[in-house]
Scaffold this active site. Structure first.
Site, PDB file in Angstrom:
ATOM      1  N   GLU A  56       0.979  -1.338   0.086  1.00  0.00           N
ATOM      2  CA  GLU A  56       0.130   0.009  -0.081  1.00  0.00           C
ATOM      3  C   GLU A  56       0.883   1.204   0.155  1.00  0.00           C
ATOM      4  O   GLU A  56       1.898   1.500   0.687  1.00  0.00           O
ATOM      5  CB  GLU A  56      -0.801   0.046   1.070  1.00  0.00           C
ATOM      6  CG  GLU A  56      -1.824   1.165   1.081  1.00  0.00           C
ATOM      7  CD  GLU A  56      -3.102   1.295   2.059  1.00  0.00           C
ATOM      8  OE1 GLU A  56      -3.548   2.206   2.502  1.00  0.00           O
ATOM      9  OE2 GLU A  56      -3.457   0.230   2.564  1.00  0.00           O
ATOM     10  N   ASP A 131      -2.789  12.236  -3.242  1.00  0.00           N
ATOM     11  CA  ASP A 131      -3.027  13.757  -3.329  1.00  0.00           C
ATOM     12  C   ASP A 131      -3.503  13.877  -4.936  1.00  0.00           C
ATOM     13  O   ASP A 131      -2.590  13.691  -5.635  1.00  0.00           O
ATOM     14  CB  ASP A 131      -1.636  14.281  -2.975  1.00  0.00           C
ATOM     15  CG  ASP A 131      -1.637  15.763  -2.769  1.00  0.00           C
ATOM     16  OD1 ASP A 131      -2.739  16.420  -3.505  1.00  0.00           O
ATOM     17  OD2 ASP A 131      -1.196  16.456  -1.882  1.00  0.00           O
ATOM     18  N   THR A 204     -13.720   4.248   5.110  1.00  0.00           N
ATOM     19  CA  THR A 204     -13.072   4.859   6.239  1.00  0.00           C
ATOM     20  C   THR A 204     -14.174   6.085   6.584  1.00  0.00           C
ATOM     21  O   THR A 204     -15.003   6.265   6.060  1.00  0.00           O
ATOM     22  CB  THR A 204     -11.946   5.736   5.564  1.00  0.00           C
ATOM     23  OG1 THR A 204     -12.469   6.414   4.599  1.00  0.00           O
ATOM     24  CG2 THR A 204     -10.846   4.726   5.084  1.00  0.00           C
TER      25      THR A 204
END
Length: 237
Positions: A56, A131, A204
């Site tokens: 990851e 990002d 999440t």
């Protein structure tokens, strides 16, 4: 692959007492050192010979990586992150719950992949919420570019996967174009677009809040040489 432009900016952020404790007391139990002289041997580093390894890239605070490692003890997970707060948070969680199938490297992901990961050694690579560098003049900083994906393809084995997720639609379109242009990869979504969020990727708190606000999330799952079958449990795609 020579990549001089970084896809991240290191900022001096606040580190909690628990995160600092993770860095000071337990990081050494989980860290793979970038300055070791040879590529890593995952059987040696994880202490077992029969487990697939998933990388990851940019695990943030480690929420998804921790959950996936806990839910899939048969798999090895290598997390790459440069931000110390997230590293400390993950390591503290791993120590508290005695999770042994995770290793961490605190270094630039491109350099790690170039020098430390053997070819055809990974069951998959996951990149969740990189990002987006949403300003057009910053698009060159985006991690997911053609050269980067070409390098990933060499590192994953046949039938291995690349799984990306983003909450920025423009970046999702860019990622889809880049992955679709790589001849060695096949879109897991037969219609050629985005995939539903796989059950293997935890939802999440950030996503849950975004869903309530009507924000979108786009998952993309591509497989290397799809015609090659694979019965390994760590590839659920």
């Amino acid at each position: 692959m020579q990549r001089k432009i970084k896809s991240y900016v290191l900022r001096a952020g606040r580190i909690s007492n628990r995160q600092q404790q993770g860095l000071d007391l337990w990081l050494e139990d989980y860290e793979l050192k970038f300055d070791s002289p040879t590529p890593w041997n995952f059987a040696k580093e994880f202490g077992r010979h029969d487990a697939d390894t998933i990388v990851e890239i940019g695990f943030g605070m480690g929420t998804s990586l921790f959950a996936m490692a806990m839910n899939n003890p048969q798999c090895n997970y290598l997390g790459i992150e440069v931000h110390k707060a997230g590293v400390g948070s993950l390591v503290a969680d791993l120590h508290e719950h005695q999770i042994s199938n995770v290793r961490v490297v605190v270094h630039d992901a491109v350099e790690v992949l170039q020098t430390k990961i053997p070819e055809n050694s990974l069951a998959g690579v996951q990149i969740f919420f990189p990002d987006p560098w949403h300003k057009k003049r910053h698009h060159k900083r985006r991690l997911i570019q053609s050269e980067f994906i070409q390098m990933l393809v060499k590192k994953i084995r046949p039938s291995g996967f690349i799984h990306c997720a983003t909450d920025w639609e423009d970046y999702a379109e860019h990622i889809l174009n880049v992955l679709s242009s790589e001849s060695a990869l096949f879109n897991q979504q037969k219609e050629g677009g985005y995939s539903p969020r796989p059950d293997s990727r935890p939802l999440t708190k950030f996503e849950q809040r975004g869903e309530r606000l009507g924000h979108g999330v786009w998952d993309l799952v591509f497989i290397k040489n799809k015609e090659v079958t694979n019965d390994k449990a760590c590839n659920s795609y």
